[in-house]
Write an enzyme that holds these catalytic residues in place. Structure first.
Site, PDB file in Angstrom:
ATOM      1  N   ASP A  52       0.724  -1.370  -0.372  1.00  0.00           N
ATOM      2  CA  ASP A  52      -0.077  -0.059  -0.013  1.00  0.00           C
ATOM      3  C   ASP A  52       0.625   1.306   0.216  1.00  0.00           C
ATOM      4  O   ASP A  52       2.018   1.852   0.311  1.00  0.00           O
ATOM      5  CB  ASP A  52      -0.865  -0.116   1.575  1.00  0.00           C
ATOM      6  CG  ASP A  52      -1.672  -1.135   0.644  1.00  0.00           C
ATOM      7  OD1 ASP A  52      -2.520  -1.230  -0.108  1.00  0.00           O
ATOM      8  OD2 ASP A  52      -2.649  -1.528   2.032  1.00  0.00           O
ATOM      9  N   TYR A  80       5.728  -8.383   8.569  1.00  0.00           N
ATOM     10  CA  TYR A  80       4.847  -7.078   8.573  1.00  0.00           C
ATOM     11  C   TYR A  80       5.877  -6.712  10.209  1.00  0.00           C
ATOM     12  O   TYR A  80       5.659  -7.476  11.332  1.00  0.00           O
ATOM     13  CB  TYR A  80       4.226  -6.439   8.634  1.00  0.00           C
ATOM     14  CG  TYR A  80       3.513  -6.982   7.474  1.00  0.00           C
ATOM     15  CD1 TYR A  80       4.234  -5.847   6.067  1.00  0.00           C
ATOM     16  CD2 TYR A  80       3.662  -8.110   6.823  1.00  0.00           C
ATOM     17  CE1 TYR A  80       3.563  -6.506   4.503  1.00  0.00           C
ATOM     18  CE2 TYR A  80       3.244  -7.715   5.134  1.00  0.00           C
ATOM     19  CZ  TYR A  80       2.935  -7.140   4.197  1.00  0.00           C
ATOM     20  OH  TYR A  80       2.684  -7.772   3.356  1.00  0.00           O
ATOM     21  N   ASP A  94      -6.358   2.779   7.474  1.00  0.00           N
ATOM     22  CA  ASP A  94      -5.296   3.410   7.122  1.00  0.00           C
ATOM     23  C   ASP A  94      -4.850   4.952   7.551  1.00  0.00           C
ATOM     24  O   ASP A  94      -6.214   5.112   7.116  1.00  0.00           O
ATOM     25  CB  ASP A  94      -4.289   2.995   6.195  1.00  0.00           C
ATOM     26  CG  ASP A  94      -4.193   3.409   5.598  1.00  0.00           C
ATOM     27  OD1 ASP A  94      -5.036   4.041   4.331  1.00  0.00           O
ATOM     28  OD2 ASP A  94      -3.211   2.450   3.976  1.00  0.00           O
ATOM     29  N   ARG A 186      -3.932  -4.145   6.914  1.00  0.00           N
ATOM     30  CA  ARG A 186      -4.963  -2.788   7.488  1.00  0.00           C
ATOM     31  C   ARG A 186      -5.914  -3.634   8.291  1.00  0.00           C
ATOM     32  O   ARG A 186      -6.877  -2.358   8.622  1.00  0.00           O
ATOM     33  CB  ARG A 186      -5.383  -1.932   5.966  1.00  0.00           C
ATOM     34  CG  ARG A 186      -3.549  -1.076   6.212  1.00  0.00           C
ATOM     35  CD  ARG A 186      -4.672  -0.567   4.469  1.00  0.00           C
ATOM     36  NE  ARG A 186      -4.548  -1.404   2.947  1.00  0.00           N
ATOM     37  CZ  ARG A 186      -5.823  -0.754   2.020  1.00  0.00           C
ATOM     38  NH1 ARG A 186      -6.541  -0.014   2.225  1.00  0.00           N
ATOM     39  NH2 ARG A 186      -5.443  -1.370   1.053  1.00  0.00           N
TER      40      ARG A 186
END
Length: 233
Positions: A52, A80, A94, A186
């Site tokens: 993203d 992540y 987000d 997200r």
């Protein structure tokens, strides 16, 4: 320095994607650099797994014949590190969209946060964000969302190897996640907030690893015209 024949044969480049760049921005920049350097009109460049715009970190770029390996690379697990904010939500899950709703957090304890994170480990069903590139009837969800079209999204199976809470600074929570392909962090942040009888959205995300490719392997000098050498003659 690489020759055009070497690039056509196929290479993999690891990029530390800059904040606010789309994955296609990276692909287009590298493709333009190759085309300009070697004065050619077309060249195959692709990425193995979208990041993203508000995320940074490992983006696997394949060029030449190695674009055939993209699907292979995309199946690998991802690692992540991220940060979420409790007590509020956004439409995009987000920081691309402003906060649109607020929820109490006084009832949330550190113990609740740790226990709830563990409940997301293993196989789960996950709804992709409405602001995502997942396609519905041939159109991307974010395109439908921007057009104001309401769509029914089907949950998808993903696997969370671990969801570790690294640090809690109410209302901010820092975490690390190892997950299967297709996992939206997200959505994980959003669902985490719901599981705490509150709300949450992702405020920062960094992909540390994709398969065998680590962020320490990244070399963003590929964005520079000199990366592929000088072939002006």
């Amino acid at each position: 320095m690489f020759s055009l024949d070497e690039l056509k044969e196929g290479k993999v480049f690891i990029i530390d994607k800059p904040l606010d760049w789309t994955s296609f921005d990276v692909v287009n920049k590298i493709r333009w650099n190759i085309r300009k350097t070697f004065k050619i009109k077309k060249f195959k460049v692709g990425h193995a797994g979208t990041l993203d715009p508000k995320a940074t970190g490992v983006l696997v770029i394949c060029v030449g014949n190695f674009t055939k390996k993209i699907n292979e690379f995309m199946t690998e697990d991802k690692l992540y590190s991220g940060t979420l904010k409790l007590g509020a939500t956004t439409e995009s899950y987000d920081t691309e969209q402003p906060e649109n709703a607020f929820f109490p957090i006084n009832h949330i304890t550190e113990e609740m946060i740790l226990e709830t994170a563990q409940k997301f480990e293993g196989p789960i069903q996950q709804l992709p964000p409405i602001h995502s590139a997942v396609k519905k009837d041939g159109k991307k969800l974010y395109q439908l969302a921007r057009a104001g079209v309401e769509v029914e999204i089907q949950p998808r199976p993903v696997f969370i190897h671990y969801f570790k809470i690294i640090q809690i600074e109410f209302p901010v929570v820092h975490f690390q996640v190892k997950c299967s392909k297709g996992t939206y962090i997200r959505s994980l942040a959003h669902d985490f907030g719901l599981a705490l009888d509150s709300g949450a959205y992702l405020t920062a995300l960094r992909r540390l690893q994709s398969g065998d490719f680590h962020v320490e392997m990244a070399d963003n000098s590929i964005f520079e015209p000199e990366f592929f050498g000088n072939f002006e003659e």
